[in-house]
Structure formats: structure tokens, C-alpha cells
Design a protein around this motif. Structure first.
Motif, PDB file in Angstrom:
ATOM      1  N   ARG A 182      -5.428 -46.011 -40.649  1.00  0.00           N
ATOM      2  CA  ARG A 182      -4.169 -46.747 -40.554  1.00  0.00           C
ATOM      3  C   ARG A 182      -3.004 -45.795 -40.847  1.00  0.00           C
ATOM      4  O   ARG A 182      -2.815 -45.355 -41.960  1.00  0.00           O
ATOM      5  N   GLN A 183      -2.261 -45.488 -39.812  1.00  0.00           N
ATOM      6  CA  GLN A 183      -1.116 -44.580 -39.904  1.00  0.00           C
ATOM      7  C   GLN A 183      -1.501 -43.197 -40.414  1.00  0.00           C
ATOM      8  O   GLN A 183      -0.732 -42.543 -41.114  1.00  0.00           O
ATOM      9  N   ARG A 184      -2.699 -42.733 -40.025  1.00  0.00           N
ATOM     10  CA  ARG A 184      -3.115 -41.391 -40.459  1.00  0.00           C
ATOM     11  C   ARG A 184      -3.886 -40.690 -39.352  1.00  0.00           C
ATOM     12  O   ARG A 184      -4.649 -41.321 -38.613  1.00  0.00           O
ATOM     13  N   ILE A 185      -3.694 -39.391 -39.246  1.00  0.00           N
ATOM     14  CA  ILE A 185      -4.549 -38.560 -38.407  1.00  0.00           C
ATOM     15  C   ILE A 185      -4.845 -37.290 -39.193  1.00  0.00           C
ATOM     16  O   ILE A 185      -3.926 -36.632 -39.696  1.00  0.00           O
ATOM     17  N   VAL A 186      -6.116 -37.001 -39.324  1.00  0.00           N
ATOM     18  CA  VAL A 186      -6.569 -35.850 -40.114  1.00  0.00           C
ATOM     19  C   VAL A 186      -7.518 -35.023 -39.264  1.00  0.00           C
ATOM     20  O   VAL A 186      -8.420 -35.573 -38.613  1.00  0.00           O
ATOM     21  N   ILE A 187      -7.314 -33.723 -39.253  1.00  0.00           N
ATOM     22  CA  ILE A 187      -8.225 -32.817 -38.559  1.00  0.00           C
ATOM     23  C   ILE A 187      -9.402 -32.540 -39.476  1.00  0.00           C
ATOM     24  O   ILE A 187      -9.248 -31.999 -40.577  1.00  0.00           O
ATOM     25  N   LEU A 188     -10.611 -32.913 -39.041  1.00  0.00           N
ATOM     26  CA  LEU A 188     -11.806 -32.735 -39.858  1.00  0.00           C
ATOM     27  C   LEU A 188     -12.500 -31.409 -39.594  1.00  0.00           C
ATOM     28  O   LEU A 188     -13.095 -30.814 -40.490  1.00  0.00           O
ATOM     29  N   LYS A 189     -12.425 -30.952 -38.340  1.00  0.00           N
ATOM     30  CA  LYS A 189     -13.103 -29.713 -37.949  1.00  0.00           C
ATOM     31  C   LYS A 189     -12.074 -28.794 -37.310  1.00  0.00           C
ATOM     32  O   LYS A 189     -11.860 -28.799 -36.101  1.00  0.00           O
ATOM     33  N   VAL A 190     -11.434 -27.993 -38.154  1.00  0.00           N
ATOM     34  CA  VAL A 190     -10.332 -27.152 -37.706  1.00  0.00           C
ATOM     35  C   VAL A 190     -10.781 -26.123 -36.670  1.00  0.00           C
ATOM     36  O   VAL A 190     -10.130 -25.920 -35.651  1.00  0.00           O
ATOM     37  N   SER A 191     -11.923 -25.487 -36.932  1.00  0.00           N
ATOM     38  CA  SER A 191     -12.382 -24.445 -36.010  1.00  0.00           C
ATOM     39  C   SER A 191     -12.725 -25.032 -34.647  1.00  0.00           C
ATOM     40  O   SER A 191     -12.444 -24.423 -33.602  1.00  0.00           O
ATOM     41  N   GLN A 192     -13.302 -26.232 -34.626  1.00  0.00           N
ATOM     42  CA  GLN A 192     -13.620 -26.870 -33.342  1.00  0.00           C
ATOM     43  C   GLN A 192     -12.354 -27.270 -32.600  1.00  0.00           C
ATOM     44  O   GLN A 192     -12.280 -27.154 -31.378  1.00  0.00           O
ATOM     45  N   LEU A 193     -11.349 -27.749 -33.334  1.00  0.00           N
ATOM     46  CA  LEU A 193     -10.084 -28.082 -32.695  1.00  0.00           C
ATOM     47  C   LEU A 193      -9.446 -26.836 -32.105  1.00  0.00           C
ATOM     48  O   LEU A 193      -8.934 -26.855 -30.979  1.00  0.00           O
ATOM     49  N   ALA A 194      -9.488 -25.736 -32.868  1.00  0.00           N
ATOM     50  CA  ALA A 194      -8.920 -24.483 -32.369  1.00  0.00           C
ATOM     51  C   ALA A 194      -9.626 -24.041 -31.098  1.00  0.00           C
ATOM     52  O   ALA A 194      -8.986 -23.620 -30.128  1.00  0.00           O
ATOM     53  N   GLN A 195     -10.942 -24.134 -31.091  1.00  0.00           N
ATOM     54  CA  GLN A 195     -11.714 -23.746 -29.908  1.00  0.00           C
ATOM     55  C   GLN A 195     -11.360 -24.638 -28.725  1.00  0.00           C
ATOM     56  O   GLN A 195     -11.172 -24.160 -27.607  1.00  0.00           O
ATOM     57  N   ALA A 196     -11.254 -25.946 -28.962  1.00  0.00           N
ATOM     58  CA  ALA A 196     -10.907 -26.869 -27.886  1.00  0.00           C
ATOM     59  C   ALA A 196      -9.505 -26.611 -27.371  1.00  0.00           C
ATOM     60  O   ALA A 196      -9.209 -26.826 -26.189  1.00  0.00           O
ATOM     61  N   ALA A 197      -8.625 -26.129 -28.241  1.00  0.00           N
ATOM     62  CA  ALA A 197      -7.251 -25.844 -27.853  1.00  0.00           C
ATOM     63  C   ALA A 197      -7.100 -24.448 -27.252  1.00  0.00           C
ATOM     64  O   ALA A 197      -6.004 -24.063 -26.842  1.00  0.00           O
ATOM     65  N   GLY A 198      -8.194 -23.676 -27.237  1.00  0.00           N
ATOM     66  CA  GLY A 198      -8.125 -22.319 -26.716  1.00  0.00           C
ATOM     67  C   GLY A 198      -7.476 -21.349 -27.667  1.00  0.00           C
ATOM     68  O   GLY A 198      -6.925 -20.328 -27.258  1.00  0.00           O
ATOM     69  N   GLU A 199      -7.525 -21.667 -28.968  1.00  0.00           N
ATOM     70  CA  GLU A 199      -6.932 -20.816 -29.992  1.00  0.00           C
ATOM     71  C   GLU A 199      -8.018 -20.333 -30.938  1.00  0.00           C
ATOM     72  O   GLU A 199      -9.187 -20.699 -30.817  1.00  0.00           O
ATOM     73  N   THR A 200      -7.601 -19.518 -31.918  1.00  0.00           N
ATOM     74  CA  THR A 200      -8.497 -19.114 -32.988  1.00  0.00           C
ATOM     75  C   THR A 200      -7.903 -19.601 -34.299  1.00  0.00           C
ATOM     76  O   THR A 200      -6.707 -19.857 -34.396  1.00  0.00           O
ATOM     77  N   THR A 201      -8.738 -19.723 -35.299  1.00  0.00           N
ATOM     78  CA  THR A 201      -8.260 -20.279 -36.567  1.00  0.00           C
ATOM     79  C   THR A 201      -7.255 -19.379 -37.258  1.00  0.00           C
ATOM     80  O   THR A 201      -6.548 -19.820 -38.151  1.00  0.00           O
ATOM     81  N   ASP A 202      -7.150 -18.122 -36.853  1.00  0.00           N
ATOM     82  CA  ASP A 202      -6.142 -17.242 -37.443  1.00  0.00           C
ATOM     83  C   ASP A 202      -4.981 -17.017 -36.500  1.00  0.00           C
ATOM     84  O   ASP A 202      -4.190 -16.100 -36.664  1.00  0.00           O
ATOM     85  N   ALA A 203      -4.853 -17.901 -35.488  1.00  0.00           N
ATOM     86  CA  ALA A 203      -3.814 -17.708 -34.476  1.00  0.00           C
ATOM     87  C   ALA A 203      -2.486 -18.329 -34.835  1.00  0.00           C
ATOM     88  O   ALA A 203      -1.519 -18.194 -34.108  1.00  0.00           O
ATOM     89  N   HIS A 204      -2.412 -19.017 -35.958  1.00  0.00           N
ATOM     90  CA  HIS A 204      -1.153 -19.622 -36.335  1.00  0.00           C
ATOM     91  C   HIS A 204      -0.116 -18.531 -36.583  1.00  0.00           C
ATOM     92  O   HIS A 204      -0.409 -17.495 -37.187  1.00  0.00           O
ATOM     93  N   ALA A 238     -14.587 -39.827 -31.922  1.00  0.00           N
ATOM     94  CA  ALA A 238     -16.014 -40.053 -31.699  1.00  0.00           C
ATOM     95  C   ALA A 238     -16.798 -38.752 -31.829  1.00  0.00           C
ATOM     96  O   ALA A 238     -17.966 -38.758 -32.264  1.00  0.00           O
ATOM     97  N   ASP A 239     -16.181 -37.635 -31.474  1.00  0.00           N
ATOM     98  CA  ASP A 239     -16.823 -36.330 -31.592  1.00  0.00           C
ATOM     99  C   ASP A 239     -16.783 -35.783 -33.011  1.00  0.00           C
ATOM    100  O   ASP A 239     -17.302 -34.687 -33.272  1.00  0.00           O
ATOM    101  N   GLY A 240     -16.137 -36.500 -33.923  1.00  0.00           N
ATOM    102  CA  GLY A 240     -16.074 -36.064 -35.311  1.00  0.00           C
ATOM    103  C   GLY A 240     -15.060 -34.972 -35.568  1.00  0.00           C
ATOM    104  O   GLY A 240     -15.062 -34.362 -36.642  1.00  0.00           O
ATOM    105  N   MET A 241     -14.164 -34.728 -34.592  1.00  0.00           N
ATOM    106  CA  MET A 241     -13.195 -33.646 -34.744  1.00  0.00           C
ATOM    107  C   MET A 241     -11.980 -34.087 -35.557  1.00  0.00           C
ATOM    108  O   MET A 241     -11.391 -33.295 -36.287  1.00  0.00           O
ATOM    109  N   ILE A 242     -11.604 -35.362 -35.421  1.00  0.00           N
ATOM    110  CA  ILE A 242     -10.457 -35.891 -36.143  1.00  0.00           C
ATOM    111  C   ILE A 242     -10.824 -37.237 -36.743  1.00  0.00           C
ATOM    112  O   ILE A 242     -11.818 -37.857 -36.357  1.00  0.00           O
ATOM    113  N   SER A 243      -9.989 -37.684 -37.670  1.00  0.00           N
ATOM    114  CA  SER A 243     -10.136 -39.011 -38.253  1.00  0.00           C
ATOM    115  C   SER A 243      -8.812 -39.742 -38.095  1.00  0.00           C
ATOM    116  O   SER A 243      -7.753 -39.205 -38.453  1.00  0.00           O
ATOM    117  N   ILE A 244      -8.879 -40.929 -37.527  1.00  0.00           N
ATOM    118  CA  ILE A 244      -7.679 -41.736 -37.345  1.00  0.00           C
ATOM    119  C   ILE A 244      -7.844 -42.995 -38.168  1.00  0.00           C
ATOM    120  O   ILE A 244      -8.744 -43.799 -37.927  1.00  0.00           O
TER     121      ILE A 244
END
Length: 254
Positions: free
Chosen positions: A211-233, A203-209
Motif C-alpha cells: 500500500r503506497q510502497r515500492i521496494v526493490i528486493l533484488k537490486v542486482s537482478q533489476l540492474a541486469q534487467a535494466a542493462g546496468e551494473t550495480t556499480d553503474a550509479h 511476481a518474479d520477486g524483483m520488487i515488492s508493491i
């Protein structure tokens, strides 16, 4: 080439070994088949072998004091597991179970020890593997202790993108099949909580679910929500990466 050598070489840690080193590992290795839900090893079993997933999927699980399953890790073809046997002869502390019909190659600890003693690169690679997995478990434990259900889920999704993220036109696809129950077991919440949190993230537009799929649409927002940075991998050179995984382009979100 025997099936055992072929399967051993599917593991990235072993694929660059010399023929003589592969022969040492292969000489006492055994291919074992397990039907769905069959146990590869149990808590208190002797830690006398390491394993390579040849086909199927294996999960590492422990039972909490209140009788719930806690999933430590999920292993795909080419993955090594049971590697703590290399560090000593302490009994296993968790059990390994076939998620689907699976084949594994069991390699005696003594054979791995011998090859490691003659191959510094392999010793370093296995040391990094153990350290990387320990770091993941410690991060997940911190999430369990101090974060909300939604924060736990975003942290797990970020972790999955480290290993299984694949760029598509739509976004960053998490290229591994996991059910809601699998996700719940990995972060210590109920299946219903996972379903609710996934719905909120969509609903927040961060991911798309789909049929049998999950896609991260906003990587930087997911990283922020996870307490990470986009270069933290973790750099791929310092972690194991999937090796020839015969997976589809879809993620099972049931």
C-alpha cells in the motif's frame, strides 16, 4: 534571513555560496505560488529565469504529436529547474506544471550569470547538472526507441534508485511519490502497461508493491534487467542529490 534566501539555500547548488553571492541571487528573485495543475511556464515562453522548488512538486512536460503527455522530469523541494536558460535565450520547448500546490523561487538569468562568473565551483556544478540531466534524457530516449515496456520500466526504476533509493530492512525503497500514470508518462506507455509490468516484476520477486510502497528486493537482478551494473550509479559528487526533501517513507503507487 528572508524567505527567498532560505529557499535558495535549500538548493544544494547554492547552499555553499557566500552571503554576498546569495544577496545577488536574492535581490531580484521572486517567490511565486502555484495551485495544483497551474503552469509555471509554457512552450515558447522566454527562458529568462531559473527556478528553485521551495514547496510542493513541479513536473516538466511536453505534448507528443498524438496529443499525449511526455514527462521529462519531476522536481522536488530543493531542486533547480529551467536551467537551460543559462545556456542562451532560446524560448522554452516544454511546459512546467505544479503537480500539487507549490511555491517556486524565480531567479533572473542575469543574476545567476553574474554569480557564476565569480564562482568557478558553481559554474562547474551547474555544468555537471546540465550534462547529467542530458545523459538521463538520452538514455530514456534509447529506451523508448529500442526496448519493450517491461525493459523501459526496469530502466526507469533503476534510474529512480539512483536519485531516490533508500536502504531499509526490506530492501531498497524508492522514496518518492509517483502514480502509475506518472511512471507511464516518464516512459511513454499507457497506465495499464505500467500496472501489468509492475505486477510481472513483483511476481518474479524483483520488487515488492504494498500500500503506497515500492521496494526493490533484488537490486542486482533489476540492474541486469535494466542493462546496468550495480556499480553503474553516477557518483553522488557528480550529480545533484535530494536536499532536505520533506517526503514520507512511502511511495504512492496508485
Amino acid at each position: 534571513m528572508s524567505d527567498r534566501v532560505w529557499y535558495i539555500q535549500k538548493c544544494e547548488l547554492f547552499e555553499q555560496l557566500s552571503p554576498s553571492d546569495l544577496e545577488v541571487l536574492e535581490s531580484r528573485a521572486r517567490i511565486k505560488s502555484f495551485p495544483r495543475k497551474a503552469v509555471v511556464y509554457l512552450p515558447q515562453d522566454a527562458a529568462d529565469s531559473v527556478y528553485v522548488v521551495a514547496e510542493g512538486r513541479i513536473r516538466l512536460v511536453s505534448i507528443t504529436p498524438d496529443g499525449k503527455e511526455a514527462i521529462h522530469a519531476i522536481f522536488e523541494p530543493g531542486d533547480l529547474f529551467g536551467e537551460l536558460a543559462i545556456l542562451g535565450s532560446e524560448p522554452r520547448e516544454e511546459y512546467a506544471e505544479a503537480v500539487v500546490g507549490s511555491k517556486v523561487v524565480a531567479i533572473p538569468k542575469e543574476s545567476v550569470d553574474l554569480v557564476m562568473s565569480q564562482n568557478a565551483k558553481l559554474s562547474l556544478a551547474i555544468t555537471k547538472l546540465i550534462g547529467w540531466r542530458r545523459k538521463k534524457l538520452e538514455r530514456r530516449l534509447r529506451n523508448l526507441l529500442f526496448r519493450s515496456n517491461r525493459e523501459r520500466l526496469t530502466g526507469l526504476l533503476w534510474e529512480l534508485t539512483e536519485r531516490y533509493g533508500r536502504r531499509t530492512d526490506e530492501g531498497l525503497l524508492i522514496d518518492i511519490k509517483l502514480s502509475h500514470q506518472d511512471l507511464a508518462g516518464l516512459i511513454g506507455v499507457t497506465r495499464e502497461s505500467v500496472t501489468l509490468a509492475l505486477g510481472e516484476l513483483q511476481a518474479d520477486g524483483m520488487i515488492s508493491i504494498g500500500r503506497q510502497r515500492i521496494v526493490i528486493l533484488k537490486v542486482s537482478q533489476l540492474a541486469q534487467a535494466a542493462g546496468e551494473t550495480t556499480d553503474a550509479h553516477t557518483p553522488s559528487s557528480e550529480r545533484p542529490s535530494p536536499v532536505r526533501r520533506p517526503q514520507s517513507d512511502e511511495v504512492s503507487i496508485k
